[in-house]
Design an enzyme around this catalytic site. Structure first.
Site, PDB file in Angstrom:
ATOM      1  N   ASP A  10       2.256  13.009  -3.117  1.00 42.09           N
ATOM      2  CA  ASP A  10       2.682  11.623  -3.339  1.00 42.09           C
ATOM      3  C   ASP A  10       2.071  11.114  -4.642  1.00 42.09           C
ATOM      4  O   ASP A  10       1.133  10.327  -4.664  1.00 42.09           O
ATOM      5  CB  ASP A  10       2.260  10.759  -2.141  1.00 42.09           C
ATOM      6  N   TRP A  55      10.357   0.439   5.399  1.00 44.01           N
ATOM      7  CA  TRP A  55       9.558   0.734   4.202  1.00 44.01           C
ATOM      8  C   TRP A  55       9.898   2.162   3.808  1.00 44.01           C
ATOM      9  O   TRP A  55       9.563   3.105   4.545  1.00 44.01           O
ATOM     10  CB  TRP A  55       8.072   0.581   4.561  1.00 44.01           C
ATOM     11  N   ASP A  89       9.533   1.842  -1.917  1.00 46.03           N
ATOM     12  CA  ASP A  89       8.190   1.984  -2.479  1.00 46.03           C
ATOM     13  C   ASP A  89       8.342   2.783  -3.781  1.00 46.03           C
ATOM     14  O   ASP A  89       8.467   4.002  -3.753  1.00 46.03           O
ATOM     15  CB  ASP A  89       7.348   2.730  -1.436  1.00 46.03           C
ATOM     16  N   HIS A 105      -3.604  -4.087  -0.984  1.00 45.51           N
ATOM     17  CA  HIS A 105      -3.835  -2.805  -0.316  1.00 45.51           C
ATOM     18  C   HIS A 105      -5.331  -2.474  -0.311  1.00 45.51           C
ATOM     19  O   HIS A 105      -6.070  -2.908  -1.192  1.00 45.51           O
ATOM     20  CB  HIS A 105      -3.037  -1.691  -1.008  1.00 45.51           C
TER      21      HIS A 105
HETATM   22  C1  SPV Z   1       3.225   4.693   1.256  1.00 42.45           C
HETATM   23  O1  SPV Z   1       3.491   4.630   2.462  1.00 42.45           O
HETATM   24  O2  SPV Z   1       3.739   5.506   0.497  1.00 42.45           O
HETATM   25  C2  SPV Z   1       2.286   3.761   0.652  1.00 42.45           C
HETATM   26  C3  SPV Z   1       1.211   3.201   1.483  1.00 42.45           C
HETATM   27  O3  SPV Z   1       2.376   3.517  -0.526  1.00 42.45           O
HETATM   28  S1  SPV Z   1      -0.190   4.215   1.255  1.00 42.45           S
HETATM   29  O4  SPV Z   1       0.140   5.558   1.689  1.00 42.45           O
HETATM   30  O5  SPV Z   1      -1.254   3.631   2.059  1.00 42.45           O
HETATM   31  O6  SPV Z   1      -0.544   4.201  -0.157  1.00 42.45           O
HETATM   32 MG    MG Z   2       3.539   4.863  -1.597  1.00 44.22          MG
END
Ligand code: SPV
Ligand code: MG
Length: 310
Positions: free
Chosen positions: A61, A47, A88, A192
């Site tokens: 992020d 991932w 992602d 999610h």
């Molecule tokens: C990521 O790993 O960037 C995801 C999952 O999108 S979360 O951090 O839970 O949004």
């Molecule tokens: Mg993400």
């Protein structure tokens, strides 16, 4: 081998379910070494986590993590491992952005697929506090079908991610969105959640009537076991999105603090990875290039350059 590879005759999701009556395990990585470790451990896929990549760049992020940032990391990882890398891509850099461009960019660097979420642009990481606004579900479903139509490689998968539980809209809305995205052609649907309690997620997973396999990211409810997930019969994938990086953060900080306290590295040598683990990947690379002979002269050459102060 691409474990997600569909047969041309069947709908991909059906193939994934029938070929894999077990839940496929993916885990987060943000660089080649992380992806190689996952491959070595036997994970089914990587991932390319936006959170991990953002953290590794010292960025938030959100949509300021650019497509180039994620693409560069995905390309490097996809070139170095033989398990598929699922990128992602967040909202796809704009909820009215050109998703075809995103698909062709990630397809061209060898990604196994992309995962796009229905958060409204600009997105922020799902686990951070704060309210969430979602895209219009029908428009997002259209984007999913555009993404599906844009791929040229049949094994490139499109994951649609439902953020209704994250936004506090409840299980019914999550199921409504999941159905729309499944009908639009999504190969798998991520449900999610960011609550510590997994009951809401389990309710959705149990009620799912669609054919596309569901995907869970059990960061906030880490004790939900794979055996339990497999018992529901609707989950195709689990993503351990950030446990690898968190393990590295914990171990690195503990080791570096111990060296400071001890004023030598002897105390950590017993519990950190042996130097051989690090050197073995270097040797493998040299062997691949046929340069494993005559290492001594190379090493002294670089030492010489260093001594001359270049
Ligand atoms: C990521 O790993 O960037 C995801 C999952 O999108 S979360 O951090 O839970 O949004
Ligand atoms: Mg993400």
């Amino acid at each position: 081998m691409n474990h997600f590879q569909p047969s041309p005759k069947m709908h991909r999701s059906a193939v994934m379910k029938s070929q894999h009556d077990r839940v496929a395990m993916l885990a987060g990585a943000h660089d080649v070494l992380g992806a190689q470790l996952l491959e070595r451990c036997g994970y089914d896929g990587v991932w390319a986590s936006s959170l991990e990549i953002a953290a590794s760049y010292g960025k938030i992020d959100d949509d300021r993590l650019t497509m180039c940032n994620v693409l560069a990391v995905t390309a490097a990882m996809a070139g170095a491992v033989s398990i598929p890398v699922l990128a992602d891509v967040g909202t796809g850099w704009g909820d009215d952005g050109d998703v075809s461009r995103v698909v062709s960019a990630f397809e061209s660097v060898g990604a196994g697929g992309i995962c796009m979420e229905d958060t409204a642009y600009p997105k922020c990481n799902s686990l951070l506090a704060g309210s969430r606004r979602l895209s219009n579900a029908t428009s997002f479903a259209d984007r999913i079908s555009t993404a599906c139509a844009a791929r040229t490689n049949d094994s490139f998968l499109i994951f649609a991610r439902v953020e209704a539980l994250v936004a506090g809209l409840g299980g019914e809305e999550a199921l409504r969105r999941a159905s729309l995205y499944g009908q639009a052609g999504a190969d798998a649907i991520v449900i999610h959640a960011k609550t510590k309690c997994d009951e809401e997620v389990i309710e959705v997973v149990r009620s799912w009537q669609g054919t596309a396999p569901l995907v869970l990211i059990p960061t906030m409810y880490p004790t939900l076991s794979i055996d339990q997930m497999e018992s529901y019969g609707t989950i195709g994938f689990v993503i351990y999105a950030n446990q690898g990086l968190r393990a590295a953060i914990g171990a690195t900080e503990a080791a570096m603090r111990q060296i400071q306290a001890d004023r030598h590295a002897g105390g950590v040598d017993q519990w950190i990875a042996p130097l051989g683990d690090l050197l073995s990947t270097q040797r493998e690379l040299l062997e691949k290039e046929g340069r494993d002979k005559g290492l001594g002269s190379r090493q002294s050459f670089s030492a010489g350059r260093f001594e001359r102060g270049h």
